[in-house]
Design a protein around this motif. Structure first.
Motif, short mmCIF file in Angstrom:
data_model
loop_
_atom_site.label_atom_id
_atom_site.label_comp_id
_atom_site.label_asym_id
_atom_site.label_seq_id
_atom_site.Cartn_x
_atom_site.Cartn_y
_atom_site.Cartn_z
N ILE A 44 0.90 -1.40 -0.05
CA ILE A 44 -0.25 0.04 0.06
C ILE A 44 0.77 1.20 -0.24
O ILE A 44 1.53 1.62 0.97
CB ILE A 44 -0.84 0.14 1.39
CG1 ILE A 44 -1.83 -1.43 1.27
CG2 ILE A 44 -1.87 1.25 1.02
CD1 ILE A 44 -2.52 -1.38 2.68
N ARG A 97 -7.36 7.66 5.83
CA ARG A 97 -7.93 6.67 4.64
C ARG A 97 -7.12 5.37 4.70
O ARG A 97 -7.51 4.21 4.67
CB ARG A 97 -7.97 7.31 3.47
CG ARG A 97 -6.62 7.93 2.76
CD ARG A 97 -6.83 8.57 1.27
NE ARG A 97 -5.41 8.95 0.74
CZ ARG A 97 -5.04 10.12 0.90
NH1 ARG A 97 -5.73 10.87 1.51
NH2 ARG A 97 -3.71 10.26 0.35
N CYS A 117 -8.44 1.38 5.03
CA CYS A 117 -7.81 0.53 4.25
C CYS A 117 -7.24 -0.65 4.91
O CYS A 117 -7.49 -1.97 4.81
CB CYS A 117 -6.63 1.21 3.41
SG CYS A 117 -5.84 0.04 2.18
N SER A 127 -9.89 -2.74 6.71
CA SER A 127 -10.71 -3.84 5.73
C SER A 127 -9.78 -4.91 5.47
O SER A 127 -10.28 -6.05 5.50
CB SER A 127 -11.02 -3.01 4.51
OG SER A 127 -10.04 -2.88 3.78
N ASP A 174 -4.56 3.52 -0.97
CA ASP A 174 -4.59 3.79 0.49
C ASP A 174 -6.00 4.21 0.61
O ASP A 174 -6.58 4.30 1.95
CB ASP A 174 -3.67 4.57 0.99
CG ASP A 174 -3.77 6.04 0.46
OD1 ASP A 174 -4.41 6.33 -0.32
OD2 ASP A 174 -2.90 6.93 0.93
N VAL A 193 -11.21 0.38 0.47
CA VAL A 193 -11.19 -0.69 0.95
C VAL A 193 -11.66 -1.98 0.45
O VAL A 193 -12.30 -1.83 -0.71
CB VAL A 193 -12.48 -0.50 2.39
CG1 VAL A 193 -11.74 0.55 3.32
CG2 VAL A 193 -13.85 -0.11 1.74
N VAL A 201 -13.06 -3.59 -4.90
CA VAL A 201 -12.83 -2.54 -4.00
C VAL A 201 -13.64 -1.53 -4.22
O VAL A 201 -14.33 -1.37 -5.12
CB VAL A 201 -11.17 -2.11 -3.96
CG1 VAL A 201 -10.30 -3.36 -3.62
CG2 VAL A 201 -10.85 -1.85 -5.24
N ASP A 205 -13.62 4.44 0.52
CA ASP A 205 -14.11 4.59 1.74
C ASP A 205 -14.90 5.85 1.59
O ASP A 205 -14.46 6.82 1.17
CB ASP A 205 -12.89 4.82 2.80
CG ASP A 205 -13.55 5.05 4.03
OD1 ASP A 205 -14.34 4.13 4.56
OD2 ASP A 205 -13.01 6.08 4.76
#
Length: 347
Positions: free
Chosen positions: A7, A15, A19, A22, A85, A88, A227, A230
């Motif tokens: 990541i 944020r 991530c 999740s 990043d 999620v 994905v 968020d």
């Protein structure tokens, strides 16, 4: 089959935390590597306080492709996924990634040493081209898979918009573009293309897709490997991860990767110029409607011209610096000094 998730992040503390949460909930067994640019918002402390991050790589460069390579260099998985990043992972993301992977319920008659990454689609920078040596679609289907990618579901007022796979035929190659925020490479394939091109500040994932095709890999699209942004934080502002790049770098990147991967062909210049004319006409219409200023339009045109010229020249130089099909003189193996500090909990 071990899976590492890299990541890249820059000033994305809140944020990034969502991530990571999740992944803890929906992919608890993966190895997690955070490649942190020179953040000034407490990202480093937040990550070090968590026990679910295996490796934290601290960088002093803002280039997202440097961060991707730095993270990949310390990832130990057979599969290396790259995740934005600001995203999620959805329920089933890990199962979709593992499904039919070489070494995981794979067909021994089709399993090979080469594999590719999966992607969730991207916008068109390079369009299809039918000249060059034509290969049948059947031959393309026999290419080993090197990357896996899935869609990004964007939360909109009217519901969800799902990215779709994008494939183009360029100089006889079938190129499937990858989503830089949701893509997984086999370590074999990532090493063969020598990671991402650190010359590029934007467009690194599109460049990787060209080189995957050139080295004989296929990209496998997996809708279940989904994905989403968020909802509390939205898209990242980092280039190549959500931010609209400045005009000069957009065209420098486009010209560079076309010249590097396909050489100084008239069609390369034609395609870059066609994009520039399309954007110039769109901008001119905005000026005519009173939505833009002539001085800004002229300034953007200057930046486009400068970016195109620099990108074409640098792309041709890069092509002759690395004549291997991977075409990556600024890749993963080109330097060892990316990391300032590394915190590794693996022992």
């Amino acid at each position: 089959m071990d899976i590492s998730v890299v990541i890249p992040t820059l000033n994305g503390r809140e944020r990034l935390a969502a991530c990571l949460d999740s992944l803890v909930e929906r992919a608890p067994d993966v190895e997690t590597v955070v490649a942190n640019g020179p953040s000034a918002d407490g990202t480093s402390g937040m990550v070090r306080d968590r026990d679910d991050v295996d490796v934290l790589v601290e960088l002093d460069e803002r280039n997202v492709n440097v961060a991707r390579n730095a993270g990949a260099a310390r990832a130990s998985g057979d599969i290396i996924a790259f995740l934005g990043d600001e995203l999620v992972v959805a329920e089933g993301w890990l199962d979709a990634l593992r499904d039919r992977m070489p070494g995981v319920d794979s067909d021994p008659e089709t399993e090979t040493g080469k594999q590719v990454a999966t992607d969730g689609g991207a916008s068109a920078d390079e369009h299809s081209e039918s000249d060059g040596d034509e290969k049948s679609e059947a031959a393309a289907d026999e290419r080993p898979v090197g990357a896996f990618s899935g869609p990004t579901n964007r939360q909109l007022r009217a519901g969800l918009a799902t990215e779709e796979v994008e494939t183009r035929r360029i100089k006889g190659r079938s190129v499937t573009y990858v989503n830089p925020r949701n893509v997984a490479f086999t370590q074999v394939a990532l090493n063969e293309i020598d990671g991402f091109d650190e010359y590029l500040e934007v467009g690194g994932a599109r460049d990787a897709a060209h080189r995957l095709a050139a080295t004989g890999y296929e990209v496998d699209w997996r809708p279940g490997m989904a994905v989403r942004f968020d909802p509390e934080h939205g898209p990242s502002t980092r280039a190549d991860g959500g931010e609209e790049a400045e005009w000069r770098w957009r065209y420098r990147s486009l010209a560079y990767r076309l010249a590097k991967n396909y050489g100084p062909r008239p069609t390369v210049a034609y395609r870059v110029c066609r994009h520039a004319l399309d954007d110039a006409w769109t901008g001119l219409r905005e000026v005519g409607r009173g939505e833009g200023r002539p001085s800004v339009w002229l300034g953007n045109g200057r930046d486009v011209a400068l970016g195109m010229g620099r990108g074409l020249a640098d792309g041709i130089r890069a092509r002759y610096r690395d004549r291997d099909p991977r075409r990556n003189p600024n890749g993963l193996s080109s330097r060892t000094n990316r990391a300032v500090t590394v915190f590794d909990r693996r022992g």
